[in-house]
Design an enzyme around this catalytic site. Sequence first.
Site, PDB file in Angstrom:
ATOM      1  NE  ARG A  43      32.037 -39.520  33.232  1.00 42.46           N
ATOM      2  CZ  ARG A  43      32.028 -38.596  34.283  1.00 42.46           C
ATOM      3  NH1 ARG A  43      33.214 -39.009  35.405  1.00 42.46           N
ATOM      4  NH2 ARG A  43      32.360 -37.439  33.612  1.00 42.46           N
ATOM      5  CG  ASP A  44      24.936 -42.379  29.956  1.00 37.61           C
ATOM      6  OD1 ASP A  44      24.559 -43.415  30.127  1.00 37.61           O
ATOM      7  OD2 ASP A  44      23.772 -41.523  29.084  1.00 37.61           O
TER       8      ASP A  44
END
Length: 171
Positions: A43-44
Site C-alpha cells: 500500500r505504499d
Amino acid sequence: LDGLSLEDFVREEGSLPVSRAVHILRQVCGSLKEAHDRGLVHRDVKPHNLMLCRHGGELDVVKVLDFGLVKELENPHTRDITQFARVLGTPLYMAPERLRDPADADARADIYALGAVAFFILTGRRVFETHSEHDLVYQVLNVPAPSIADSGATDAPPILAALVARCLAKD
C-alpha cells in the site's frame, strides 16, 4: 543500508536506461509477489521506499522498504488502519480505487503503484505533475496516464509501454 532510494537516484542521475529499469522492476515484482502470496498488500510502493543497494559486490540489488501501511487480506482480526476512511499513503502512487475508498486495497493497488514507479524511473517524470493535491487526486481518478514513450522514454519497446499502461489503467 548501503545504497540510494530510487527517488534520490532519479533526482540525481535522471531516468534509467530501459535494461537497468527492467532489471530493477523485476526485483520489485518478485518482492511484491512474495508479499501478495502471503496475503499482504504493501500500500505504499513508491520510489522513496525502493532502495538500490550493493550486496556482495553486486549493484542494483533492490530492497522494498517501509511496510508500515501493509494490509493483511486473510486475517479479519488485523487492525485495518483505513477502517475510518482515512487516506494513508502517497496519492501520486495510489490506485484510483484507494482514493475512492481507502480500505479498498488488494494486490492491484500495488501493481498500479509499481506502474507509477516504472513511469518515473523510465521517464524521470511523475505520471501526473500538478500544483495541488486536489488536482493530483482529480487526475489520478479521471485522466488517463500518458504513455512512457510520449513522456520521454522513447527507447522503451512498445511491449514495455503497453505493460506500464496496463498497470496504470483506471479499471
